[in-house]
Design a protein around this motif. Structure first.
Motif, PDB file in Angstrom:
ATOM      1  N   TRP A 195      -2.824   4.021  -9.156  1.00 37.60           N
ATOM      2  CA  TRP A 195      -1.426   4.234  -8.746  1.00 37.60           C
ATOM      3  C   TRP A 195      -0.685   2.910  -8.695  1.00 37.60           C
ATOM      4  CZ3 TRP A 195      -0.124   2.250  -3.774  1.00 37.60           C
ATOM      5  CH2 TRP A 195       1.218   2.413  -3.428  1.00 37.60           C
TER       6      TRP A 195
ATOM      7  N   LEU B 277       3.126  10.318  -4.284  1.00 44.57           N
ATOM      8  CA  LEU B 277       2.698   9.110  -3.579  1.00 44.57           C
ATOM      9  C   LEU B 277       3.887   8.210  -3.253  1.00 44.57           C
ATOM     10  CD1 LEU B 277      -0.574   8.288  -5.540  1.00 44.57           C
ATOM     11  CD2 LEU B 277      -0.330   9.440  -3.337  1.00 44.57           C
TER      12      LEU B 277
ATOM     13  N   ASP C 261       0.852  -1.184   0.000  1.00 48.59           N
ATOM     14  CA  ASP C 261       0.000   0.000   0.000  1.00 48.59           C
ATOM     15  C   ASP C 261       0.891   1.239   0.000  1.00 48.59           C
ATOM     16  OD1 ASP C 261       0.717   0.737   2.684  1.00 48.59           O
ATOM     17  OD2 ASP C 261      -0.873  -0.502   3.515  1.00 48.59           O
ATOM     18  N   LEU C 262       0.312   2.399   0.167  1.00 47.54           N
ATOM     19  CA  LEU C 262       1.069   3.652   0.089  1.00 47.54           C
ATOM     20  C   LEU C 262       2.246   3.694   1.045  1.00 47.54           C
ATOM     21  CD1 LEU C 262      -1.786   6.328  -0.102  1.00 47.54           C
ATOM     22  CD2 LEU C 262      -0.268   5.607  -1.951  1.00 47.54           C
TER      23      LEU C 262
ATOM     24  N   ILE D 155      -3.917  11.823  -1.469  1.00 46.49           N
ATOM     25  CA  ILE D 155      -4.906  11.115  -2.278  1.00 46.49           C
ATOM     26  C   ILE D 155      -6.107  12.019  -2.540  1.00 46.49           C
ATOM     27  CG2 ILE D 155      -6.605   9.230  -2.250  1.00 46.49           C
ATOM     28  CD1 ILE D 155      -3.851   8.263  -2.939  1.00 46.49           C
TER      29      ILE D 155
ATOM     30  N   VAL E  51      -4.808   5.189   4.153  1.00 42.07           N
ATOM     31  CA  VAL E  51      -4.588   5.160   2.705  1.00 42.07           C
ATOM     32  C   VAL E  51      -5.622   6.024   2.000  1.00 42.07           C
ATOM     33  CG1 VAL E  51      -4.523   3.708   0.648  1.00 42.07           C
ATOM     34  CG2 VAL E  51      -3.477   2.899   2.771  1.00 42.07           C
ATOM     35  N   LEU E  52      -6.898   5.680   2.143  1.00 38.74           N
ATOM     36  CA  LEU E  52      -7.949   6.387   1.421  1.00 38.74           C
ATOM     37  C   LEU E  52      -8.211   7.780   1.980  1.00 38.74           C
ATOM     38  CD1 LEU E  52     -10.512   3.516   0.756  1.00 38.74           C
ATOM     39  CD2 LEU E  52      -8.677   4.359  -0.711  1.00 38.74           C
TER      40      LEU E  52
ATOM     41  N   THR F  34     -10.578   5.351  -3.979  1.00 43.99           N
ATOM     42  CA  THR F  34     -10.330   3.953  -4.345  1.00 43.99           C
ATOM     43  C   THR F  34      -9.734   3.856  -5.737  1.00 43.99           C
ATOM     44  OG1 THR F  34     -12.083   3.074  -2.931  1.00 43.99           O
ATOM     45  CG2 THR F  34     -11.463   1.749  -4.824  1.00 43.99           C
TER      46      THR F  34
ATOM     47  N   THR G 131      -4.089  -3.319  -0.621  1.00 42.93           N
ATOM     48  CA  THR G 131      -3.662  -2.084  -1.274  1.00 42.93           C
ATOM     49  C   THR G 131      -4.538  -0.903  -0.887  1.00 42.93           C
ATOM     50  OG1 THR G 131      -2.785  -3.371  -3.125  1.00 42.93           O
ATOM     51  CG2 THR G 131      -3.215  -1.042  -3.534  1.00 42.93           C
ATOM     52  N   LEU G 132      -5.813  -1.159  -0.602  1.00 42.30           N
ATOM     53  CA  LEU G 132      -6.725  -0.085  -0.223  1.00 42.30           C
ATOM     54  C   LEU G 132      -6.666   0.243   1.266  1.00 42.30           C
ATOM     55  CD1 LEU G 132      -9.820  -1.035  -2.396  1.00 42.30           C
ATOM     56  CD2 LEU G 132      -8.062   0.679  -2.874  1.00 42.30           C
TER      57      LEU G 132
ATOM     58  N   VAL H 279      -6.034   5.086  -5.838  1.00 45.62           N
ATOM     59  CA  VAL H 279      -5.081   4.145  -5.249  1.00 45.62           C
ATOM     60  C   VAL H 279      -4.879   2.933  -6.155  1.00 45.62           C
ATOM     61  CG1 VAL H 279      -4.655   2.603  -3.301  1.00 45.62           C
ATOM     62  CG2 VAL H 279      -5.545   4.899  -2.894  1.00 45.62           C
TER      63      VAL H 279
END
Length: 371
Positions: free
Chosen positions: A182, A219, A113-114, A158, A152-153, A176, A137-138, A179
């Motif tokens: 990306w 990011l 993820d980020l 973002i 993340v979100l 969503t 990932t989300l 991300v």
């Protein structure tokens, strides 16, 4: 899937795993026999070793990942498994794997993820022609680990990119989608899952946007910046990160549960939608009223709310000294952030109506113009 008359087995790419409690040669063979029976198929497209060690999940190690890999190689030679790979392996373990294998690993599936961009493992995979798959990932694992918000979100960068891309494409772009895009632009295979058709459509439409080099760079520098003290960090406490396919200990396969890992919640933001987490219609209206009065300086008669998607379409009649003017403001129903707006001449003559697929909003003003 088995009950679908028009669906052929070859149209489905089926992924499952050897659970950590099934490590070892014979344990793996028994596990896959159960998997094939449970899934109602005679072959598996991709088989992964779930974890290299059992550790806290077992009183003692049932076997080694090396013996499990040897069993998977035999299954591959027999055509029972078309591709084999691993999950939650680091570079040292991957290096050992390449030194002992007779079948090139097809994929590595790790947390991505980020804030955990797995740069070292991804570089290894790129050099050795191995597909890298990212789970969580989300960012839904963070909620399960005790975070009050999804870092993340809910990340400010973002949100900034959401506004930029919504303006660029003149339509609603969601966190969503940003991300997911990306990750894909970085060469990562993403595996979000949902049984909600609108969420599935949202995920797929991420392919229709592109992030700029500047946005990607913003990011990229988030990697490793999350305060590690806020999360439970040894991985074992949360298994694979979050509610992935539930393991049954034999073949870790229940029908319809094995095709994806990580993001198997029924929510586009990686959270399980519960009754308490979804705002009511009145709560959404109050949120819109607070937003528009506080930030827009307008009077507001909320005539339509798209509650199904947690997106507020709010027609506003603006306070002006000149000719009547209106604005359609589109607000995210969970965060209260404005996604985009559309100015019109004249005041609104009716509520917003939507196309069947919810991709087009139609509204009119009192001077009979239709938008």
């Amino acid at each position: 899937l088995r009950s679908a008359d028009t669906l052929n087995r070859k149209d489905v790419f089926l992924v499952t795993k050897v659970d950590r409690i099934s490590l070892g040669y014979q344990n793996t063979m028994n596990s896959i026999d159960s998997s094939l029976t449970n899934l109602g198929t005679d072959y598996i497209d991709l088989l992964l070793i779930h974890w290299p060690f059992c550790e806290q999940a077992c009183d003692k190690e049932p076997g080694s990942w090396q013996d499990t890999w040897r069993a998977m190689e035999d299954l591959h030679r027999k055509g029972i498994v078309r591709n084999i790979g691993v999950s939650n392996f680091d570079v040292e373990q991957l290096t050992e794997l390449l030194n002992i294998t007779s079948v090139h690993p097809a994929a590595v599936q790790n947390h991505f993820d980020l804030f955990h961009q797995a740069t070292e493992v991804r570089n290894f995979c790129r050099i050795h022609n191995i597909v890298f798959m990212g789970y969580s990932t989300l960012g839904s694992m963070y909620k399960e680990s005790g975070f009050q918000e999804n870092p993340v979100l809910d990340n400010p960068i973002i949100k900034e990119i959401v506004e930029q891309l919504s303006a660029k494409y003149q339509r609603i772009i969601t966190p969503t989608q940003v991300v997911l895009r990306w990750a894909v632009q970085g060469g990562v295979v993403v595996i979000p899952a949902s049984t909600n058709i609108d969420h599935q459509r949202e995920n797929l439409e991420s392919a229709n946007i592109d992030l700029s080099e500047d946005q990607l760079e913003k990011l990229k520098i988030l990697d490793g910046t999350l305060d590690e003290g806020e999360e439970e960090e040894d991985g074992e406490s949360r298994d694979d990160g979050e509610g992935e396919e539930e393991e049954d200990g034999e073949g870790n396969d229940g029908p319809g549960r094995d095709e994806e890992d990580g993001e198997d919640e029924d929510s586009p933001d990686g959270q399980e939608e519960t009754e308490s987490s979804i705002p009511t219609l009145n709560e959404l209206k109050e949120m819109a009223k607070e937003y528009t009065l506080g930030k827009q300086g307008t009077t507001t008669a909320i005539k339509e709310v798209n509650h199904d998607d947690n997106i507020l379409f709010v027609p506003l009649d603006l306070d002006t000294d000149g000719p009547p003017r209106g604005k359609l403001v589109v607000i995210h129903g969970r965060t209260g952030e404005q996604l985009w707006s559309f100015n019109v001449n004249g005041q609104f003559g009716g509520s917003v109506e939507f196309s069947v697929d919810r991709q087009v909003a139609v509204f009119s003003t009192e001077d009979l113009h239709v938008y």
